[in-house]
Design a protein around this motif. Sequence first.
Motif: not given
Length: 366
Positions: A253-256, A282-287, A292-295
């Motif tokens: 699921x694509x969640x936050x 991860x999207x290369x367009x993200x900050x 980092x928070x996701x990882x």
Amino acid sequence: MKMKKYIAATMPEAMKAIRKELGDEAVILSSKVVYSKGFLGMFKKKSIEVLAGMDSIELPNKAPNLPTVQLDPDSNQTSEIKKELEDIKNMVKSIQRPQLEQQYSEELHTLIHHLKQQELAEELITRVSDELFVHGKKTIDEQLDFTKNYLNNLLSDLSFGGISYERKFINVLGPTGVGKTTTIAKMAARAVLEKKKKVGFITTDTYRIAAIEQLKTYAGLLQAPIEIVYSQKDFQQAVHQFEKLDLVFIDTAGRNYKEVKFVEDLQKLIDFKDNTETFLVLSSTSKERDMEVIIEQFTEFPIEKLIFTKIDETNSIGSMINLMVKYNKGLAYYTDGQEVPEDIVEASQDGIVELLLKGIHNERSS
């Protein structure tokens, strides 16, 4: 500031004398070529005159009697002192750096500008530029070759390349909006078309009907079965159903995933044990900080490698390398468009370095 003038035959000799007397933290304030008078105005001798300085603290002639303080190496106080000393050292380096950068060639400034435009980490840019300056690489081609070798060595311990085909279940994780489902379709299509594998799909993304329909469409085109799971029991049944397939791609699921709750739900639903490979998209367009928070939220998962999407939508890829180095994660693929299965590239160490340095000759000529 304590200042002193040094005269030597060469700059290295002057630097040696400065280090011996003032230490490694000395700052070069100015330097120039001077000539001795010589005999009858002839046979003048060339020398280097360097003005060096160092911040100093005036101490009293007699030190007061102070009690001896024993510091515990593991205490918080000792750690704070060490941190303060490190901060002071870094501050001195930052003061010295502009003086060093003034000595960089135009070509080296062009390379540094390119790396900054690519958003490579400042620390990595500093390390590369210092090495180039020390080794005396002057032409842009020499600098590019050296930089490629340096970055390749930096990435040499990381793993590159796509799915291994040695394990059956391919878990694909990632937040919403990164193009995860399309990426899974590209990976699966390559497995079918290039490796002649029998594949199936499991999706746990029961929150977005559009994502389910999208995956159903891809499954139909590949003539592959698909199961939608709502619970751990459903998941185990789907695994049993796909027993005879070569590969099973699991679309989560694509969640936050900045929220811990969704990470915990995923851990309960999917078996991440034996016979699985796990990738984080991860999207290369993200900050960079958001990535980092996701990882960091996925540190409990056995992530094999990263996958970056949408590199065709950004002008910089330095963040990709920054994250790989910081978190010691390799790279499986990067995607550069929506076409299935064409717009996906299996990553290689040389390839990502070439991508980072691409276009630098055009910048120099412009």
